[in-house]
Enzyme design. Structure first.
Site, PDB file in Angstrom:
ATOM      1  N   TYR A 152     -76.056 -34.343  33.454  1.00 63.13           N
ATOM      2  CA  TYR A 152     -74.986 -33.511  32.895  1.00 63.13           C
ATOM      3  C   TYR A 152     -74.436 -32.536  33.930  1.00 63.13           C
ATOM      4  O   TYR A 152     -73.279 -32.152  33.875  1.00 63.13           O
ATOM      5  CB  TYR A 152     -75.496 -32.709  31.694  1.00 63.13           C
ATOM      6  CG  TYR A 152     -75.824 -33.573  30.506  1.00 63.13           C
ATOM      7  CD1 TYR A 152     -76.982 -34.331  30.493  1.00 63.13           C
ATOM      8  CD2 TYR A 152     -74.964 -33.657  29.434  1.00 63.13           C
ATOM      9  CE1 TYR A 152     -77.288 -35.149  29.425  1.00 63.13           C
ATOM     10  CE2 TYR A 152     -75.264 -34.468  28.348  1.00 63.13           C
ATOM     11  CZ  TYR A 152     -76.423 -35.215  28.357  1.00 63.13           C
ATOM     12  OH  TYR A 152     -76.711 -36.021  27.300  1.00 63.13           O
ATOM     13  N   ASP A 174     -80.929 -36.133  24.265  1.00 63.11           N
ATOM     14  CA  ASP A 174     -79.661 -36.280  23.558  1.00 63.11           C
ATOM     15  C   ASP A 174     -79.706 -37.527  22.667  1.00 63.11           C
ATOM     16  O   ASP A 174     -79.388 -37.501  21.478  1.00 63.11           O
ATOM     17  CB  ASP A 174     -78.545 -36.399  24.616  1.00 63.11           C
ATOM     18  CG  ASP A 174     -77.155 -36.267  24.031  1.00 63.11           C
ATOM     19  OD1 ASP A 174     -77.045 -36.058  22.814  1.00 63.11           O
ATOM     20  OD2 ASP A 174     -76.177 -36.370  24.795  1.00 63.11           O
TER      21      ASP A 174
END
Ligand SMILES: NC(=O)c1ccc[n+]([C@@H]2O[C@H](COP(=O)([O-])OP(=O)(O)OC[C@H]3O[C@@H](n4cnc5c(N)ncnc54)[C@H](O)[C@@H]3O)[C@@H](O)[C@H]2O)c1
Length: 354
Positions: free
Chosen positions: A142, A243
């Site tokens: 990310y 996630d």
């Protein structure tokens, strides 16, 4: 207790569900004598439309000055279908996590017995499941360097030792007051970042000899989670794996609309449902507000250390479900049609049960 709360409703169903999280926060406050002063901040698509950026400086300053943040969701269909967009709603979310030093995302997979049939998994596999996920939030692909070349692209997956250490400690502390079992999920057979992750977990584990530590590869964990979810107690994993695994785990709880989360770190805590802005149902009074309401229970417990107030909220949600009330996402063929409620009526029911 007197606290300053920043509310960031965001996009899509964000404002619809956050209204009820806020209402529950105030209702519990009025019962137990806590007062809140509220401020509101823009983030996501609404912020881009108003200011050209997904996280305006003003919102960030208010966030830093508040005692806790109640967040809805960000995202808009316009960006989902345009990978070339340079300014995107989720950039605001990533930036605020980084700026507030929110490195641990806690996601309890709490199973209400009444929703055993709402899940796509068999009730006998689910019953008794109680998992607390710790998803690392400030590292991984990310935040690593992103490159787009001629006919190729890359996302750098990067972890530093201190990032793994600090979330490992939080996860072990939680395991100590729960079932004393911790499962660390990685891909150490392939990824160098995972080999570092595993080494650090093995090191931190020495400080918690009472906790039984297991290491599991992500592919196996994804399978075990639907095969035998009861085997997990505390799960700690990296940003990307977390996630995906926690969305998978949302099916254990029956719906995305049921799962709350808390992001914590060095400063102000951030409390939010795990779901997104759900364009498909936005503006139709169909969104389940329970995840936002349960996020407020986490706020009371984690940000303010008030367990009784938190329990009053989860008990009220439990009673609402026991009485047969459902939003569309958690209704099944046995649900009394007259008890399938919209967002507003469901929020009001929980207030009544409180
Ligand atoms: N934390 C966040 O802000 C966050 C998280 C995930 C996705 N997003 C964004 O949200 C947008 C939509 O993404 P998505 O469709 O992949 O995920 P989503 O979570 O918004 O929706 C997935 C599915 O679950 C349903 N759902 C989600 N929350 C619900 C609720 N409270 N009640 C009833 N049903 C609910 C939706 O209707 C949809 O069918 C995208 O723009 C994405 O980038 C934001």
């Amino acid at each position: 207790m007197k606290k300053n709360i920043l509310v960031i409703p965001g996009d899509g169903i964000g404002p619809e569900v956050t209204t009820w999280g806020k209402a529950v926060l105030e209702k519990i406050g009025s019962i137990y004598g806590h007062t809140f002063s509220f401020d509101e901040g823009l983030m996501g698509h609404v912020a881009i439309e108003a200011t050209g950026t997904s996280l305006p400086d003003d919102t960030l300053a208010k966030a830093k000055a508040s005692d806790a943040i109640l967040f809805g969701a960000v995202g808009h269909i316009k960006y989902d279908n345009d990978p070339s967009a340079k300014v995107r709603p989720e950039q605001g979310l990533l930036k605020i996590r980084k700026e507030l030093g929110l490195y641990a995302n806690l996601r309890p997979i709490m199973l209400f017995d009444e929703l055993l049939n709402a899940s796509s998994l068999k009730p006998e596999i689910l019953k008794g499941t109680d998992i607390l996920f710790f998803r690392e939030l400030t590292g991984d692909v990310y935040f690593g360097e992103k490159t787009r070349g001629d006919g190729f692209s890359s996302d750098l997956m990067i972890y530093h030792k201190y990032e793994v250490e600090r979330i490992a400690k939080k996860a072990y502390e939680a395991a100590m007051v729960r079932g004393k079992k911790l499962c660390s999920v990685d891909k150490a057979n392939v990824l160098e970042t995972s080999r570092l992750w595993r080494e650090v977990i093995q090191d931190v584990a020495k400080q918690y000899p009472e906790v039984e530590t297991e290491h599991m590869f992500i592919d196996n964990a994804a399978m075990q989670l639907v095969k035998n979810p009861k085997k997990f107690d505390v799960v700690v994993t990296a940003n990307l794996f977390g996630d995906i695994l926690t969305d998978e785990a949302s099916q254990i709880a029956g719906s995305m609309g049921m799962l709350a989360s808390a992001s914590i770190g060095d400063g102000t805590g951030f409390f939010e449902p795990i779901h997104g802005s759900a364009h498909d149902i936005a503006g139709q009074d169909k969104a389940n507000p329970l995840a936002s309401i349960l996020s407020v229970a986490l706020m009371y417990e984690i940000a303010f250390g008030l367990k009784e107030e938190a329990k009053r909220i989860t008990d009220a949600v439990d009673k609402t479900l026991k009485a047969g009330y459902r939003t569309g996402d958690i209704a099944d063929s046995n649900t009394d049609k007259a008890k399938i409620l919209g967002t507003t009526a469901m929020g009001q029911k929980v207030l009544e049960y409180i």
